[in-house]
Design an enzyme around this catalytic site. Structure first.
Site: not given
Length: 605
Positions: A203, A228, A328, A421, A448, A462
């Site tokens: 990005t 990693t 509307r 909608q 991400e 976690k």
């Protein structure tokens, strides 16, 4: 069709979360490191941000979608549309960039709760622009992790001269499997290295509104191990930076392709090539090989930001849809004859159902995000403490992050369709912003870490790392609310529904743990359901607590505060009745989980 900027902020609900529910003016302000802030200053800061975000920031939203980014492959240069450039300038000229910077870096030193509350307006008004401000975040991270010499070289110029910043992980062949990255790093001397490789989906890898861009890059040093653990993180600037912070020659890192996308078109998604024909010079962050742990400082911030982007998009979509349905006129009231007078769309039952689904989810997501931001407040207030309380809060923050990123991004995409909608056929037109909201927001479920990556992170990292102790602690907080009779008889039914959902969740989690004895595939097959169910229980808990505050506040409220508090109570009641039943259904699926999907031969698909 309105020609006004698209963005509608819900500043009132942000203020409710911060000052009436979390009460940061009492629990955070006045405490180190936030001792110099007070409620008046915080409110004034949010008030100052509002016209910037609803004005010039929002004005770049549509043009950024319609006017393509420019890209010169000869120089690797990306150019923004004029309106996007104005949005970028407005952000810095207003001083918004200083909000969450610590005071020693020249900022206001706002706590995370206030900073994230403010960021909702920025990212809701112009998400593509909001993600062009990552340089501020990277400067803070470099200030935390780098050597003194690296800090001196980069941090000051990055902040003073508005440099851009990127996080550079993904590679074409590796995708989400970051450990399969093949970008290489070769040491030149000391903390100076040369980087080679191609990265993808970066990005704002290049922008023409900044004089320099600092890339934080994961690469594998020569001789490092696989996965990693073998990756290190490097500071790789677009232009080399001299010892005194002045710009040197062009570095060997270039944008070599610009992705053509479904949405978020004003945000440059770049292929970046390092060291092709010219060395890409990088500094090893902190002069230590600890890349993945270091990069998680950026990843966790990005995941929180993406979840907030989704929540902010849903919030403004709801408020736009609400305004349309109040204007509307279409059809007669369902209880009246077909020749009865036409009524505004908001009077039709299904439209009201859709609006309340949007409202309760938007408010619930905001509650979840700012609840976790307040946990981050408390972590920062503990400073460098390593005691049990600090560990407990850090673990809770880690547990809630995949809920924010995974649930908010996935559910916002679903509920945004109700926003569209609500307009009927007009929602499908570019006359209104919702079709762009949907296209711009869809990426949130993908980058991400996809939704299922968040589910696996929740359950296999976690929850597993402490044997479920943090999860049990969170569910214990919910149980305390049920036992405390919070909200009194007025919320008796909602507390009962919350209690039933909590029991269903606990039963389902127990069943999943048993099924793990058969195969870990059960986590893969049911992880998303658990992620969503836990998120909905936590959100319902927060909305019920919000309603309890609103019930008390309503007793003395006047003016527009009266319907606001009524709306808070309605959100809790609607969510408990219309959304919480999903938990029992999801957990029944978990209990009945089979391996059918994994046993089907590929040829049978």
């Amino acid at each position: 069709m309105s020609t006004a900027p698209h963005y509608k902020a819900n500043l009132r609900d942000i203020q409710f979360n911060l000052f009436e529910f979390l009460k940061i003016q009492d629990t955070v302000f006045g405490q180190k490191p936030f001792g110099e802030l007070d409620e008046a200053t915080a409110r004034q800061t949010l008030d100052t941000m509002l016209p910037v975000c609803t004005g010039v920031m929002a004005e770049g939203f549509t043009e950024g979608d319609r006017v393509p980014l420019g890209f010169d492959p000869r120089t690797g240069t990306v150019t923004l549309s004029p309106a996007m450039k104005k949005a970028f300038e407005a952000y810095f000229e207003s001083g918004l960039n200083a909000l969450d910077l610590p005071q020693h870096l020249g900022g206001m030193g706002a706590p995370p709760s206030l900073a994230w509350g403010a960021f909702e307006m920025v990212v809701g008004s112009n998400p593509a622009a909001a993600f062009a401000f990552l340089g501020n975040v990277l400067a803070r991270i470099i200030d935390t992790l780098a050597t003194d010499a690296q800090k001196k070289r980069f941090v000051g110029p990055m902040l003073e001269r508005r440099w851009g910043g990127t996080m550079v992980l993904t590679e074409p062949d590796a995708g989400s499997d970051v450990g399969a990255a093949r970008a290489k790093a070769k040491q030149v001397k000391d903390d100076l290295w040369h980087i080679e490789g191609v990265k993808r989906f970066i990005t704002n890898g290049d922008l023409d509104v900044v004089e320099n861009i600092v890339h934080l890059v994961l690469a594998r040093p020569e001789g490092a191990g696989p996965g990693t653990k073998g990756l290190s993180m490097f500071i790789v600037p677009k232009f080399l930076v001299n010892d005194d912070g002045s710009l040197g020659e062009r570095n060997g890192v270039y944008c070599t392709n610009l992705e053509k996308k479904m949405g978020l078109k004003a945000s440059a998604t770049c292929e970046m090539t390092f060291g092709d024909g010219k060395p890409a010079v990088g500094w090893l962050v902190g002069n230590v090989h600890d890349g993945m742990r270091q990069m998680f400082h950026v990843i966790e911030h990005a995941r929180m930001a993406v979840g907030l982007k989704s929540a902010a998009t849903l919030s403004t979509a709801y408020l736009n849809a609400l305004a349309y349905t109040k204007e509307r006129k279409q059809g007669a009231d369902l209880k009246a004859g077909k020749n009865a007078p036409r009524v505004t769309v908001i009077n039709h039952p299904d439209v009201r159902r859709m609006l309340l689904m949007q409202k309760s989810h938007a408010e619930g997501m905001r509650a979840l995000i700012l609840f976790n931001a307040n946990i981050q407040d408390q972590v920062e207030m503990l400073g460098g403490h390593t005691d049990d309380k600090a560990a407990e809060l850090n673990a809770l923050n880690d547990l809630v992050l995949p809920l924010i990123k995974g649930y908010c991004s996935e559910k916002a995409y679903e509920i945004l369709n109700l926003s569209l909608q609500s307009y009927g056929g007009s929602g499908y037109l570019q006359d209104y912003p919702v079709e762009q909201y949907i296209r711009d927001q869809k990426i949130d479920t993908l980058y991400e870490g996809t939704t299922h990556i968040q589910a696996l992170d929740l359950l296999m990292r976690k929850v597993a790392k402490d044997g479920g102790a943090t999860l049990q602690g969170l569910m214990g907080r919910i149980a305390q609310t049920l036992e405390s009779n919070e909200g009194g008889d007025a919320l008796k039914d909602e507390r009962a529904m919350l209690g039933e959902a909590l029991t269903s969740l606990q039963t389902g989690l127990g069943a999943l743990m048993e099924k793990l004895g058969e195969s870990v595939y059960h986590v893969g097959l049911q992880g998303n359901r658990v992620l969503f169910a836990l998120s909905e229980v936590v959100i319902a808990w927060l909305l019920v607590r919000h309603a309890a505050v609103a019930l008390e506040k309503k007793k003395t409220a006047t003016g527009p505060d009266v319907p606001f508090y009524e709306g808070k109570i309605v959100s809790a009641r609607f969510f408990c009745r219309e959304v919480l039943p999903n938990v029992a259904l999801a957990m029944s699926h978990v209990q009945k989980s089979s391996l059918l999907a994994m046993e089907v031969p590929e040829d049978a698909f």
